[in-house]
Scaffold this active site. Structure first.
Site, PDB file in Angstrom:
ATOM      1  N   SER A 135       0.858  -1.182   0.000  1.00 32.41           N
ATOM      2  CA  SER A 135       0.000   0.000   0.000  1.00 32.41           C
ATOM      3  C   SER A 135       0.892   1.230   0.000  1.00 32.41           C
ATOM      4  O   SER A 135       1.694   1.422   0.916  1.00 32.41           O
ATOM      5  CB  SER A 135      -0.896  -0.019   1.245  1.00 32.41           C
ATOM      6  OG  SER A 135      -1.620   1.191   1.336  1.00 32.41           O
ATOM      7  N   LYS A 161      -1.235  -0.930  -4.394  1.00 28.99           N
ATOM      8  CA  LYS A 161      -2.406  -0.113  -4.039  1.00 28.99           C
ATOM      9  C   LYS A 161      -1.914   1.296  -3.803  1.00 28.99           C
ATOM     10  O   LYS A 161      -0.926   1.491  -3.090  1.00 28.99           O
ATOM     11  CB  LYS A 161      -3.055  -0.700  -2.780  1.00 28.99           C
ATOM     12  CG  LYS A 161      -3.863   0.252  -1.914  1.00 28.99           C
ATOM     13  CD  LYS A 161      -4.602  -0.521  -0.845  1.00 28.99           C
ATOM     14  CE  LYS A 161      -4.721   0.255   0.451  1.00 28.99           C
ATOM     15  NZ  LYS A 161      -5.411  -0.545   1.506  1.00 28.99           N
ATOM     16  N   LYS A 163      -3.035   5.307  -2.646  1.00 22.98           N
ATOM     17  CA  LYS A 163      -4.043   6.125  -1.987  1.00 22.98           C
ATOM     18  C   LYS A 163      -4.486   7.225  -2.941  1.00 22.98           C
ATOM     19  O   LYS A 163      -3.640   7.865  -3.593  1.00 22.98           O
ATOM     20  CB  LYS A 163      -3.445   6.746  -0.719  1.00 22.98           C
ATOM     21  CG  LYS A 163      -3.082   5.721   0.343  1.00 22.98           C
ATOM     22  CD  LYS A 163      -4.316   5.110   0.964  1.00 22.98           C
ATOM     23  CE  LYS A 163      -3.962   4.214   2.144  1.00 22.98           C
ATOM     24  NZ  LYS A 163      -5.157   3.659   2.789  1.00 22.98           N
ATOM     25  N   ASP A 188      -7.232   3.161  -3.068  1.00 21.92           N
ATOM     26  CA  ASP A 188      -7.953   3.240  -1.789  1.00 21.92           C
ATOM     27  C   ASP A 188      -8.225   4.714  -1.501  1.00 21.92           C
ATOM     28  O   ASP A 188      -7.290   5.512  -1.381  1.00 21.92           O
ATOM     29  CB  ASP A 188      -7.098   2.616  -0.678  1.00 21.92           C
ATOM     30  CG  ASP A 188      -7.823   2.570   0.669  1.00 21.92           C
ATOM     31  OD1 ASP A 188      -8.988   3.014   0.748  1.00 21.92           O
ATOM     32  OD2 ASP A 188      -7.211   2.088   1.644  1.00 21.92           O
ATOM     33  N   GLU A 213     -11.152   0.786  -3.305  1.00 19.54           N
ATOM     34  CA  GLU A 213     -11.411   0.524  -1.891  1.00 19.54           C
ATOM     35  C   GLU A 213     -12.040   1.746  -1.221  1.00 19.54           C
ATOM     36  O   GLU A 213     -11.555   2.872  -1.392  1.00 19.54           O
ATOM     37  CB  GLU A 213     -10.082   0.145  -1.220  1.00 19.54           C
ATOM     38  CG  GLU A 213     -10.179  -0.194   0.265  1.00 19.54           C
ATOM     39  CD  GLU A 213      -8.838  -0.650   0.847  1.00 19.54           C
ATOM     40  OE1 GLU A 213      -7.920  -1.007   0.068  1.00 19.54           O
ATOM     41  OE2 GLU A 213      -8.707  -0.634   2.081  1.00 19.54           O
ATOM     42  N   ASP A 238     -13.653  -1.395   3.380  1.00 20.35           N
ATOM     43  CA  ASP A 238     -12.721  -1.461   4.518  1.00 20.35           C
ATOM     44  C   ASP A 238     -13.449  -0.856   5.723  1.00 20.35           C
ATOM     45  O   ASP A 238     -14.172  -1.569   6.444  1.00 20.35           O
ATOM     46  CB  ASP A 238     -11.431  -0.706   4.122  1.00 20.35           C
ATOM     47  CG  ASP A 238     -10.403  -0.560   5.235  1.00 20.35           C
ATOM     48  OD1 ASP A 238     -10.654  -1.013   6.351  1.00 20.35           O
ATOM     49  OD2 ASP A 238      -9.312   0.029   4.993  1.00 20.35           O
ATOM     50  N   LYS A 262      -9.417  -6.503   8.403  1.00 18.44           N
ATOM     51  CA  LYS A 262      -8.435  -6.090   9.401  1.00 18.44           C
ATOM     52  C   LYS A 262      -8.985  -6.544  10.743  1.00 18.44           C
ATOM     53  O   LYS A 262     -10.088  -6.112  11.122  1.00 18.44           O
ATOM     54  CB  LYS A 262      -8.270  -4.573   9.417  1.00 18.44           C
ATOM     55  CG  LYS A 262      -7.684  -3.986   8.149  1.00 18.44           C
ATOM     56  CD  LYS A 262      -7.626  -2.480   8.239  1.00 18.44           C
ATOM     57  CE  LYS A 262      -7.117  -1.876   6.942  1.00 18.44           C
ATOM     58  NZ  LYS A 262      -7.197  -0.403   6.958  1.00 18.44           N
ATOM     59  N   GLY A 290      -3.898  -3.836   6.364  1.00 13.36           N
ATOM     60  CA  GLY A 290      -2.882  -3.538   7.359  1.00 13.36           C
ATOM     61  C   GLY A 290      -3.095  -2.165   7.941  1.00 13.36           C
ATOM     62  O   GLY A 290      -3.869  -1.362   7.402  1.00 13.36           O
TER      63      GLY A 290
HETATM   64  O1  OSB Z   1      -7.109   2.196   4.615  1.00 13.59           O
HETATM   65  O2  OSB Z   1      -6.041   0.388   4.359  1.00 13.59           O
HETATM   66  C1  OSB Z   1      -6.135   1.511   4.875  1.00 13.59           C
HETATM   67  C2  OSB Z   1      -2.973   2.292   6.878  1.00 13.59           C
HETATM   68  C3  OSB Z   1      -3.520   2.884   7.990  1.00 13.59           C
HETATM   69  C4  OSB Z   1      -4.877   3.065   8.061  1.00 13.59           C
HETATM   70  C5  OSB Z   1      -5.702   2.638   7.012  1.00 13.59           C
HETATM   71  C6  OSB Z   1      -5.163   2.020   5.900  1.00 13.59           C
HETATM   72  C7  OSB Z   1      -3.768   1.874   5.826  1.00 13.59           C
HETATM   73  C8  OSB Z   1      -3.090   1.322   4.668  1.00 13.59           C
HETATM   74  C9  OSB Z   1      -1.706   0.752   4.877  1.00 13.59           C
HETATM   75  O3  OSB Z   1      -3.522   1.339   3.542  1.00 13.59           O
HETATM   76  C10 OSB Z   1      -1.711  -0.715   4.949  1.00 13.59           C
HETATM   77  C11 OSB Z   1      -0.373  -1.215   5.438  1.00 13.59           C
HETATM   78  O4  OSB Z   1       0.558  -1.234   4.644  1.00 13.59           O
HETATM   79  O5  OSB Z   1      -0.270  -1.567   6.628  1.00 13.59           O
HETATM   80 MG    MG Z   2      -8.316   1.012   3.326  1.00 14.55          MG
END
Ligand code: OSB
Ligand code: MG
Length: 369
Positions: A135, A161, A163, A188, A213, A238, A262, A290
């Site tokens: 991510s 992925k 953001k 995402d 996402e 999510d 998660k 994560g």
């Molecule tokens: O939305 O998936 C998410 C990290 C912190 C809070 C929300 C998210 C995320 C990530 C990182 O996308 C996922 C990771 O690499 O741990």
């Molecule tokens: Mg997410």
């Protein structure tokens, strides 16, 4: 077995690079680490709540309060610590799934260690390794984003992925498709869009993304079926899925085709196992997300990612994607084939590096019966 003591530690780990989403920017990962003790053994659980309530409601402070004043006493005053009894015991406390998950995880780890059994074995998480994606946070510019992604692809990560959010979406996706061709790519939005943004979502729909996402603000499952009908790209949820009941509802409504699991968001390992069952039953694609975890929370995520219902690479990247040094003696490593080994030792299969833990711990509080 009953629990003798519970220790809460506030840990801060510096991230190798800041992680930015439409919702927040993280430079150092501050979190609560739970240690549960019984008969000379320790079990560990990581609380994934962040400093600010920008992902979901919980924060480091709310988690500390709920763990210290409500959840830890509920465990310490119990005659037995069968982790399967915890969801019912914790039901009195409304909400606070990340706090609950940390303590439930510590007790699963503790009891499995006491019996010399791995949680992977106990939960039927049979894959020895799991394919991993990465991510990628928002970057200051396209060049910085390319440089970061180039590195991950070289290392072998199986999907990317990125953001996105208003003003940082279509152009980014277009540039990534131009540079990287048909790689497994997804976005995402962390709930950054409203109904007025349908044109942008329709535009992103043209880039053959694996999924989008959490596109919409508000976490309202009823807003999704009509959007999913308009998009060929699968919607992945999510933040709006807070437990197995939500996943059932989402399947029923046609709100999404993919689930990001998660454990901290759904309230614990037991609920996470139930979510996996629902996804298998309803034919929803599933992967494990994560929260920038240390090696403790990462071990739990890797074990869950080895369950049979998990169908896609998740955000279970190697430790060195986040941290120069981890809290565990053998941090998760990416293998050249783009997979990460699933911990197979007793409990979570990790050993905490106590010397480093002491160095990165702030507040420490012991709670006894
Ligand atoms: O939305 O998936 C998410 C990290 C912190 C809070 C929300 C998210 C995320 C990530 C990182 O996308 C996922 C990771 O690499 O741990
Ligand atoms: Mg997410």
């Amino acid at each position: 077995m009953y629990c003798d003591a519970i220790c809460l530690r506030e840990v801060t780990l510096p991230l190798l690079r800041p992680f930015e989403s439409s919702a927040s920017r993280t430079v150092r990962r501050r979190f609560v680490l739970v240690e549960a003790m019984a008969g000379g053994l320790s079990g560990w659980g990581e609380c994934v709540a962040q400093e600010a309530p920008y992902y979901t409601e919980e924060t480091v402070e709310t988690a500390w309060h709920i763990l210290r004043d409500f959840l830890a006493p509920a465990v310490l005053n119990a005659a037995e610590v069968d982790p399967r009894s915890l969801p019912a015991r914790f039901r009195l406390v409304k909400g606070h799934p990340m706090a609950k998950t940390a303590l439930e995880t510590a007790l699963w780890d503790l009891t499995a260690r006491a019996e010399g059994e791995s949680l992977a074995g106990r939960w039927g998480a049979g894959r020895p390794t799991v394919p991993s994606g990465v991510s990628v946070g928002m970057a200051p510019g396209l060049d910085a984003l390319f440089r970061e992604i180039d590195g991950y692809l070289e290392q072998g990560y199986r999907r990317v992925k990125v953001k996105v959010g208003p003003g940082r979406d279509v152009a980014v996706v277009r540039a990534l498709r131009e540079r990287y061709g048909a790689i497994p790519l997804m976005v995402d939005a962390n709930g950054a869009y409203g109904s007025e943004d349908l044109p942008v979502l329709l535009e992103m729909d043209g880039y053959d993304l694996m999924m989008i996402e959490e596109p919409l603000r508000g976490g309202d499952l009823l807003a999704y079926p009509s959007l999913q009908e308009r998009l060929k790209t699968p919607i992945c949820l999510d933040e709006s899925l807070r437990g197995a009941a939500d996943v059932r509802r989402a399947a029923e409504l046609g709100a999404c085709r993919v689930v990001n699991l998660k454990p901290g968001r759904v309230g614990g390992p037991s609920e996470a196992l139930e979510v996996e069952g629902v996804c298998r039953e309803r034919g929803l694609d599933l992967w494990v997300g994560g929260m920038l975890e240390s090696g403790v929370g990462r071990a739990l995520n890797l074990i869950l990612a080895a369950l049979p219902g998990v169908t896609l690479p998740g955000d279970t990247s190697a430790s060195d994607r986040y941290y120069a040094r981890d809290l565990v003696t053998e941090p998760a490593r990416l293998q050249p084939d783009g997979t990460v080994p699933v911990p197979q030792g007793p409990g979570l299969g990790i050993e905490v590096d106590r010397e480093y833990l002491d160095r990165v711990s702030g507040r420490v509080e012991w709670i006894r019966p």
